[in-house]
Design a protein around this motif. Sequence first.
Motif: not given
Length: 527
Positions: A115-117, A163, A168, A170
């Motif tokens: 998963s990536w943001d 956050q 993001p 990442d």
Amino acid sequence: MHRPFLFALIVGAAACSSGGAPSVAPSPVAQGTPSAAPAPVEPNAAATAAPSSFAEVPPPVTMIDVDSLARTIVAADSAADAAALAALDLATPDSSLEPVFSHSGGADDLEVVTSWDIDVETYASHDRVQYYLDFFQGPGRERMAIWLTRLPRYEAMIREQMQLNGVPEDMVYLALIESGFSNSAVSRARATGMWQFMKGTGRMYGLQVNSYVDDRRDPVKSTAAAARHLNDLQDRFGSIYLAAAAYNAGAGKVSRGLRGLPANTASMTNTASELGDEDEVNNDAEFFRLYDTRYLRRETKDYVPKLIAAALIAKEPTRYGFDAPPAVPPFAYDSVIVPSQTGLDVIARLSGATFAEIRALNPQYIRMVTPPGKSAMVRVPVGVGERTTLAYAELPASERVAYQTHVVRRGETISGIAQRYHVSTGEVRDANPRVPRSGMIRVGQQLVIPTNGFNAQTRAAIAATRSSVRAPSRNAKVYTVRKGDTLSGIAQRYGTSASKLKKINGLSSDRLKIGQKLRLQSSGSSA
């Protein structure tokens, strides 16, 4: 930031009496209640809260060998990092290692879904992303492996700050390409620390930079500042990749580039701040449109591909042939507020920690001492804050600092000053890492003069700091051996190995002589 890619909470600042006792703020880690760190404040603001640590460490706390960790960090720090990146050579993209992404989300995919943001998938096959994937697995492999070992210590703290600031998570990997997660990294342009802030930008985001404190080296404060800076840039441009480009080149450069894009995309030629929220039409694709123009320098064009390549490897290191990250305790600490100038070596002695451990927790104190005339926060290992506070309360004020400050007068030299204070010239040099090796000093300059309480461990740690803030020439071909040099230390500094240096120089052992000339490259090789 704003320079070639190399290798770069609150401090109590209220004036106070020198006779007071410190206060302690136990880490939320020790209490099992993690909390976010407050943003840094402008210099000379009163301390209103003690900083906290970010990641939970289940009691009892298991301390790592921080002396060993410190030696590893110093050995692999900014000089070698810079040399590795400066040695970037032509690479041939290897499409066989193009990442595989899963979309189905079914049970069969649970082990392969990443998963990536940030949008990695769309651009993973870009030729420059592949170029840097090859580089990090080839010429840059040794340094990348070291950078990956630093990641676990800081990752939880960085992700939390991202956050909290709407960035993001990442983007944690931006610190990897900025500094290799090194708090002591210094670029040729003097950008400093894990997030490579220039002085002006750092101060704009509340970081102190003076002769005693350089918050750009503080992993907690600089991370909070970087997250706020990235959030501002993301709000301005409407794209995290454009924000990253602006972090590297400056917002004005990116804005001018966007305005220069073809007229048929006029709606995308303004920055988000100029258009208003409802008109934020820029997206990550705009960075790659700029990539194909002359509006960005090659360094900035490659900045986002570097980020994507580094992120791919850091998130799945074993896929690219790297070892899994080591089980390193996260960055956690208790906070002690000292009411007056205090040496880090004193705090180490009172806390029962090593000097290297206290230094690793407090890299922002560049003179190894808190500033004079004000209170300050000092981090100590989790679980020893209260003990340190009690011990400090019993300490006479005269024993809080193990050195003096000397103001240089006309006609004075390093050797003469050393004789005056009955210490060696080498000790004065080691205590003043910003003095050039030539020994040139200027009238009015303040020098740290070690006293009898300035022990060998402290001097050694300062000497290690000295070596980390002076990167070697990227084109150096010959090295002259100095007192205290070792073959392995020289190899680490110049991004090579001891065995290679022995082979190049025809050495049968690791023994060196002061003044000996060592070739750093074999004949015909390039820097």
